[in-house]
Design a protein around this motif. Sequence first.
Motif, PDB file in Angstrom:
ATOM      1  N   ILE A 205       6.254   1.525   1.928  1.00  0.00           N
ATOM      2  CA  ILE A 205       7.544   1.257   2.588  1.00  0.00           C
ATOM      3  C   ILE A 205       7.414   0.141   3.614  1.00  0.00           C
ATOM      4  CG2 ILE A 205       9.295   2.235   4.118  1.00  0.00           C
ATOM      5  CD1 ILE A 205       8.850   4.909   2.741  1.00  0.00           C
ATOM      6  N   ASP A 206       6.416   0.275   4.483  1.00  0.00           N
ATOM      7  CA  ASP A 206       6.192  -0.743   5.513  1.00  0.00           C
ATOM      8  C   ASP A 206       4.798  -0.553   6.073  1.00  0.00           C
ATOM      9  OD1 ASP A 206       6.163  -2.433   7.767  1.00  0.00           O
ATOM     10  OD2 ASP A 206       8.340  -2.258   7.979  1.00  0.00           O
ATOM     11  N   ASN A 207       3.909  -1.446   5.752  1.00  0.00           N
ATOM     12  CA  ASN A 207       2.504  -1.339   6.144  1.00  0.00           C
ATOM     13  C   ASN A 207       2.330  -1.291   7.660  1.00  0.00           C
ATOM     14  OD1 ASN A 207      -0.323  -1.267   5.302  1.00  0.00           O
ATOM     15  ND2 ASN A 207      -0.458  -3.277   6.294  1.00  0.00           N
ATOM     16  N   ARG A 208       3.296  -1.838   8.394  1.00  0.00           N
ATOM     17  CA  ARG A 208       3.208  -1.849   9.861  1.00  0.00           C
ATOM     18  C   ARG A 208       3.244  -0.442  10.445  1.00  0.00           C
ATOM     19  NH1 ARG A 208       8.186  -5.245  11.587  1.00  0.00           N
ATOM     20  NH2 ARG A 208       9.067  -3.911   9.945  1.00  0.00           N
ATOM     21  N   LEU A 209       3.828   0.490   9.713  1.00  0.00           N
ATOM     22  CA  LEU A 209       3.950   1.856  10.216  1.00  0.00           C
ATOM     23  C   LEU A 209       2.588   2.533  10.357  1.00  0.00           C
ATOM     24  CD1 LEU A 209       7.050   3.041   8.150  1.00  0.00           C
ATOM     25  CD2 LEU A 209       6.986   2.256  10.525  1.00  0.00           C
ATOM     26  N   LEU A 210       1.609   2.076   9.607  1.00  0.00           N
ATOM     27  CA  LEU A 210       0.267   2.660   9.702  1.00  0.00           C
ATOM     28  C   LEU A 210      -0.438   2.277  10.995  1.00  0.00           C
ATOM     29  CD1 LEU A 210      -1.026   2.215   6.035  1.00  0.00           C
ATOM     30  CD2 LEU A 210       0.012   4.229   7.089  1.00  0.00           C
ATOM     31  N   GLU A 211       0.110   1.277  11.682  1.00  0.00           N
ATOM     32  CA  GLU A 211      -0.481   0.862  12.958  1.00  0.00           C
ATOM     33  C   GLU A 211      -0.070   1.788  14.093  1.00  0.00           C
ATOM     34  OE1 GLU A 211      -2.618  -1.558  13.142  1.00  0.00           O
ATOM     35  OE2 GLU A 211      -2.375  -2.168  11.037  1.00  0.00           O
ATOM     36  N   LEU A 212       0.954   2.601  13.865  1.00  0.00           N
ATOM     37  CA  LEU A 212       1.450   3.488  14.918  1.00  0.00           C
ATOM     38  C   LEU A 212       0.566   4.727  15.040  1.00  0.00           C
ATOM     39  CD1 LEU A 212       5.258   3.358  14.093  1.00  0.00           C
ATOM     40  CD2 LEU A 212       4.030   2.041  15.811  1.00  0.00           C
ATOM     41  N   PRO A 213       0.484   5.312  16.250  1.00  0.00           N
ATOM     42  CA  PRO A 213      -0.250   6.580  16.410  1.00  0.00           C
ATOM     43  C   PRO A 213       0.358   7.649  15.507  1.00  0.00           C
ATOM     44  CG  PRO A 213       0.295   5.622  18.544  1.00  0.00           C
ATOM     45  CD  PRO A 213       1.050   4.826  17.522  1.00  0.00           C
ATOM     46  N   TYR A 214      -0.485   8.409  14.833  1.00  0.00           N
ATOM     47  CA  TYR A 214       0.006   9.436  13.918  1.00  0.00           C
ATOM     48  C   TYR A 214       0.080  10.755  14.662  1.00  0.00           C
ATOM     49  CZ  TYR A 214       0.882  11.656   9.413  1.00  0.00           C
ATOM     50  OH  TYR A 214       1.458  12.334   8.367  1.00  0.00           O
ATOM     51  N   PHE A 215       1.297  11.269  14.802  1.00  0.00           N
ATOM     52  CA  PHE A 215       1.529  12.502  15.548  1.00  0.00           C
ATOM     53  C   PHE A 215       2.260  13.480  14.646  1.00  0.00           C
ATOM     54  CE2 PHE A 215       3.930  15.204  18.531  1.00  0.00           C
ATOM     55  CZ  PHE A 215       2.911  15.589  19.385  1.00  0.00           C
ATOM     56  N   SER A 216       1.636  14.626  14.390  1.00  0.00           N
ATOM     57  CA  SER A 216       2.246  15.600  13.491  1.00  0.00           C
ATOM     58  C   SER A 216       1.916  17.007  13.952  1.00  0.00           C
ATOM     59  CB  SER A 216       1.737  15.377  12.059  1.00  0.00           C
ATOM     60  OG  SER A 216       2.235  16.357  11.178  1.00  0.00           O
ATOM     61  N   HIS A 217       2.923  17.884  13.933  1.00  0.00           N
ATOM     62  CA  HIS A 217       2.744  19.282  14.320  1.00  0.00           C
ATOM     63  C   HIS A 217       2.069  19.399  15.690  1.00  0.00           C
ATOM     64  CE1 HIS A 217       3.674  19.769  10.083  1.00  0.00           C
ATOM     65  NE2 HIS A 217       3.924  21.041  10.323  1.00  0.00           N
ATOM     66  N   CYS A 218       2.609  18.639  16.636  1.00  0.00           N
ATOM     67  CA  CYS A 218       2.182  18.721  18.046  1.00  0.00           C
ATOM     68  C   CYS A 218       0.755  18.245  18.280  1.00  0.00           C
ATOM     69  CB  CYS A 218       2.351  20.151  18.577  1.00  0.00           C
ATOM     70  SG  CYS A 218       4.030  20.781  18.436  1.00  0.00           S
ATOM     71  N   LYS A 219       0.240  17.385  17.440  1.00  0.00           N
ATOM     72  CA  LYS A 219      -1.112  16.878  17.684  1.00  0.00           C
ATOM     73  C   LYS A 219      -1.265  15.466  17.109  1.00  0.00           C
ATOM     74  CE  LYS A 219      -2.932  19.308  13.619  1.00  0.00           C
ATOM     75  NZ  LYS A 219      -3.900  20.319  13.154  1.00  0.00           N
ATOM     76  N   TYR A 220      -2.098  14.661  17.775  1.00  0.00           N
ATOM     77  CA  TYR A 220      -2.399  13.318  17.306  1.00  0.00           C
ATOM     78  C   TYR A 220      -3.541  13.375  16.288  1.00  0.00           C
ATOM     79  CZ  TYR A 220       0.531  11.128  20.856  1.00  0.00           C
ATOM     80  OH  TYR A 220       1.600  10.723  21.608  1.00  0.00           O
ATOM     81  N   MET A 221      -3.488  12.478  15.327  1.00  0.00           N
ATOM     82  CA  MET A 221      -4.503  12.398  14.290  1.00  0.00           C
ATOM     83  C   MET A 221      -5.034  10.970  14.213  1.00  0.00           C
ATOM     84  SD  MET A 221      -4.420  15.526  12.942  1.00  0.00           S
ATOM     85  CE  MET A 221      -4.989  15.519  11.248  1.00  0.00           C
TER      86      MET A 221
END
Length: 309
Positions: free
Chosen positions: A195-211
């Motif tokens: 969809i947009d490769n730039r989105l992978l540069e963002l911090p990944y936050f899911s279910h109240c925790k960073y990954m």
Amino acid sequence: SQKLAEVLNLDFEKVDVDDKFNGKIYDDDFERYGELATIYGNNKKWFSIFENSRYALFEFGYFGEIIKGWELIDRIGKETINIDEFCRLYTNRQSYTLDEASTFDIKMYKKGVYDKIVQIAMDYNMNLDKLSKEDCMLLYYHYRLHADTKCCNLANLFGYCVPVLAQKELADMINQCPYIYKKDNRLNLYITKLIDNRLLELPYFSHCKYMKLDKDSLKLSSIGKDKVKKILIQTIQRMGIASLLVKIKRRVIRDNANSDQLLNKLADDINQYPYFKDVGIIVNKDTFGYIPMAIEVYCRCLLLDSLCV
């Protein structure tokens, strides 16, 4: 969310929904929202988002669960499970336990759930003795049809909400996808990359925790305290004490979150560990102040104990 909006050049509005629940839902709330009044404990600030919004279309990101792996299935370590094992996972799916200590530990409730799951499995001609991971995800999808539509129904009282991933054409494709592609969020991340490769540069936050994301392998891993928490959960399950800890938590909620008797009991147990004895530290109920803190220290003692074996 703000960084996501910046990358995609979208408007961003931060809303304060911090609102204490007083334990009451009044008649006029039920008259206005029906049973949907119970969502998020009838949080007035949250409801005001829809009541006073200038937006007509709402999207929550629901049904994202069906496009990713299910952690409870991954923990089992088997390719297939039977219908009884799945029902235990379903009714006891808190992240800290896979045993019989369910939040709603009521026989009639469990029987009702069991009967519904069996019926769905039979409708799809599943082998009740050997449910594949794909079968488990399809059954899980039917749970999401209930859980992931409540807020959508509320939003539709004031605007429009159509959960994209729940549309039949997409849902059918996702449900037919082999589980191995969903595991570790691979499919989710691959689609995001397309969809947009730039989105992978963002911090990944899911279910109240960073990954942490490895962009080459498109694999997520836990970081910091969440990594320690994951090890602790696995250790508690391996030691077979999850049921005990859950029952303690239930007692705290049912009785009193500051029960001196329970605080004293936890303090006595903690004092028996050599990590405190060797340095001459003696704890008591006043050391922690409230039970959740005492339980956290107790769990860490268990973890250290298991690592030293």
